[in-house]
Design a protein around this motif. Structure first.
Motif, short mmCIF file in Angstrom:
data_model
loop_
_atom_site.label_atom_id
_atom_site.label_comp_id
_atom_site.label_asym_id
_atom_site.label_seq_id
_atom_site.Cartn_x
_atom_site.Cartn_y
_atom_site.Cartn_z
N UNK A 236 -4.36 -4.47 -0.33
CA UNK A 236 -3.52 -3.82 0.68
C UNK A 236 -3.50 -2.31 0.50
N UNK A 237 -3.53 -1.86 -0.74
CA UNK A 237 -3.52 -0.42 -1.00
C UNK A 237 -4.83 0.23 -0.60
N UNK A 238 -5.95 -0.43 -0.87
CA UNK A 238 -7.27 0.12 -0.57
C UNK A 238 -7.57 0.05 0.91
N UNK A 239 -7.14 -1.05 1.56
CA UNK A 239 -7.43 -1.24 2.97
C UNK A 239 -8.87 -1.64 3.22
N UNK A 339 2.85 -11.77 -3.24
CA UNK A 339 3.02 -10.84 -2.13
C UNK A 339 4.34 -10.10 -2.24
N UNK A 340 5.05 -10.01 -1.11
CA UNK A 340 6.38 -9.38 -1.09
C UNK A 340 6.37 -8.00 -1.75
N UNK A 341 5.38 -7.17 -1.39
CA UNK A 341 5.28 -5.88 -2.05
C UNK A 341 6.47 -4.97 -1.75
N UNK A 342 7.28 -5.33 -0.77
CA UNK A 342 8.49 -4.56 -0.52
C UNK A 342 9.47 -4.65 -1.69
N UNK A 343 9.27 -5.65 -2.53
CA UNK A 343 10.12 -5.80 -3.72
C UNK A 343 9.37 -5.42 -5.00
N UNK A 344 8.15 -4.88 -4.86
CA UNK A 344 7.32 -4.56 -6.02
C UNK A 344 6.85 -3.10 -6.04
N UNK A 345 6.49 -2.56 -4.90
CA UNK A 345 5.95 -1.21 -4.83
C UNK A 345 7.08 -0.17 -4.83
N UNK A 350 4.90 2.41 -0.63
CA UNK A 350 5.07 1.66 0.62
C UNK A 350 4.86 2.57 1.83
N UNK A 351 5.49 3.71 1.82
CA UNK A 351 5.38 4.61 2.97
C UNK A 351 3.97 5.13 3.13
N UNK A 352 3.33 5.45 2.00
CA UNK A 352 1.96 5.96 2.09
C UNK A 352 0.99 4.94 2.64
N UNK A 367 8.61 -3.01 9.05
CA UNK A 367 7.73 -2.50 7.99
C UNK A 367 8.33 -1.27 7.32
N UNK A 368 9.18 -0.56 8.03
CA UNK A 368 9.77 0.67 7.49
C UNK A 368 11.05 0.40 6.71
N UNK A 369 11.54 -0.82 6.78
CA UNK A 369 12.81 -1.16 6.14
C UNK A 369 12.65 -1.22 4.62
#
Length: 524
Positions: A236-239, A339-345, A350-352, A367-369
């Protein structure tokens, strides 16, 4: 045939408060059924609380009376059975076979399942995966996790042979023999990316091992779980230059999934659990009755050890906020998940990642939350809790189920229903009515229902289907009631999720004669 296709040959209650982070805007392989019409209002971030476990009310509105054939058609749509082949008329495996089934409540279903035989090593892998905030992460696990486990189990020499074959462009021997229902989908567009990540993993395994070395099952399961979750995050980071794949890897990483996996090799049974799926062993007692032996722990707020673990991983100032309202940061029910990178990153990461992501993400408020009180990530891990059990002749079957099953039936009731189905013996326990006041006429009806219960076993040729019938259709007296079953199965999509969760079950039956022989004489 390309190397990738050779290796991957053979594929044929809200966990998170808030809606899916990435609602599908095109038909995706993991989401084959239609989504909510665009005219429907979106789910609120803070939806109405779900009914408490054990207090499900029978639906009275917006349901229809289904005929018994219609009920059977719905219940059997996703059932699958596999019997281990015999050699010279004998079953030499400790596993006789398995039955599996799924019943959706979400649209599309967010649960997934997998079953495969390891061809390069030994043993059978079975797993259930419960997705939240969408189906993407569970879909990825169902396709990829067993390959990571299989690679982790391989000896150094086999990994080197695999790498040499890829380097030389030679044909590869299959790694897994999949046992899949036609409705078990796979993400065709992502196979090359999946292969490249897997190859990087086995190259590192080669570098970290020496000739003659291989990981044991416990270490292999632990390594596979952690590495795949790391790869989901990295991808997900690399895209990806392909816009669809870029969108897909973000959907996988920002959604989440729990996993409950069993590896069975001879009389050795290992269960690796991340989240609130559950593995329960059905043990037959001397009197013929069945008792439940749980082989996994739920990773949620009801597990005091899990609460203490999470609180201990963060500063004392966060003790009151890291677990709120029985949820991680007040949001997530399982305390371990993929998964759940909103609780890991970190917030900056996340914003980047989202700012550089596809255009579909920019207008999505979800996605912005950022979770509240988000100070010292990561708050979530995919590290599994692993249990080893040496099978005994009295261990007759293993039930793997997502929490949609355990929310409706107690583990002892699950084991009794399955045990009676598999043996054809129905225990005549004293009839109880759970404190209800019943008339003589009602008691007569209950006795008649119990007498007819055996006929259900002939109605279902699949143990998982039989169990789902009870999970959805049991009345207050513990008997399957056709009217209740009909109402629950005919609820519209927007109401079904209010009464139950997706249910996914795999029931594995053991061969007591083979298990007994293995315990007496040892593995051959």
């Amino acid at each position: 045939m390309p190397v990738t296709s050779q290796l991957f040959r053979g594929f044929p209650r809200a966990k998170l408060w808030g809606s899916s982070l990435f609602p599908c805007q095109r038909q995706l392989p993991c989401c084959p059924t239609s989504h909510r019409p665009t005219s429907s209002p979106p789910h609120p971030i803070w939806p109405t609380a779900m009914p408490v476990r054990g207090y499900r009310k029978s639906p009275d509105l917006h349901s229809y009376n289904l005929t018994p054939p219609q009920v059977n058609s719905i219940l059997k749509a996703n059932e699958y059975s596999f019997k281990v082949p015999e050699f010279d008329g004998k079953n030499v495996s400790s596993v006789m076979g398995f039955d599996s089934n799924q019943l959706p409540a979400n649209a599309p279903i967010e649960d997934r399942r997998s079953a495969a035989t390891c061809l390069q090593t030994r043993g059978m892998l079975l797993g259930v995966f419960d997705g939240h905030a969408g189906c993407a992460c569970a879909q990825a696990l169902s396709e990829r996790l067993f390959y990571y486990v299989a690679m982790s189990l391989m000896p150094h020499e086999t990994l080197c042979e695999l790498e040499s074959a890829v380097e030389a462009g030679r044909p590869l021997s299959p790694i897994l023999q999949w046992h899949k229902h036609p409705n078990d989908y796979f993400t065709r567009e992502a196979q090359t990316m999946y292969f490249n990540s897997l190859r990087t993993y086995w190259q590192e395994l080669i570098d970290l091992s020496s000739p003659g070395e291989s990981l044991g099952p416990r270490e292999a399961l632990l390594s596979a779980f952690k590495r795949l979750d790391s790869d989901l995050s990295l991808e997900a980071q690399v895209g990806d230059a392909n816009s669809f794949l870029h969108y897909w890897v973000l959907r996988v990483a920002f959604s989440g999934a729990t996993a409950c996996v069993a590896h069975i090799d001879g009389s050795d049974l290992y269960v690796a659990n991340t989240g609130d799926g559950r593995a329960v062993l059905g043990v037959q007692e001397e009197d013929g009755s069945f008792s439940a032996h749980t082989l996994s722990n739920d990773h949620n707020a009801q597990n005091e050890n899990e609460v203490a673990r999470i609180q201990g991983e963060h500063p004392p100032s966060e003790k009151k906020t890291v677990v709120r309202q029985d949820r991680l940061l007040g949001l997530l029910m399982p305390f371990r998940a993929f998964g759940d990178v909103k609780f890991k990153w970190s917030i900056d990461l996340q914003r980047g990642v989202l700012e550089s992501g596809p255009d579909q993400l920019h207008d999505n408020e979800h996605t912005k939350f950022i979770p509240p009180n988000y100070h010292t990530p990561p708050y979530l891990t995919a590290e599994p809790e692993i249990t080893h059990h040496r099978l005994r002749p009295q261990d007759r079957f293993l039930v793997l189920g997502t929490d949609g099953l355990w929310e409706t039936l107690h583990r002892q009731e699950v084991v009794r229903i399955v045990g009676e189905y598999l043996t054809g013996v129905h225990q005549r326990q004293p009839l109880t009515v759970g404190g209800y006041h019943v008339t003589l006429g009602q008691m007569q009806g209950l006795l008649a229902e119990r007498k007819a219960r055996a006929s259900l076993a002939f109605q279902d040729q699949n143990a998982a289907t039989h169990l789902i019938r009870h999970a959805v259709g049991n009345n207050e007296f513990g008997a399957v009631d056709h009217e209740t079953l009909s109402k629950m199965l005919s609820l519209p999509e927007e109401l079904a999720r209010m009464y139950r969760d997706d249910i996914t079950i795999i029931i594995t039956q053991f061969n007591p004669h083979v298990v007994g022989h293995q315990r007496q004489g040892g593995e051959s």
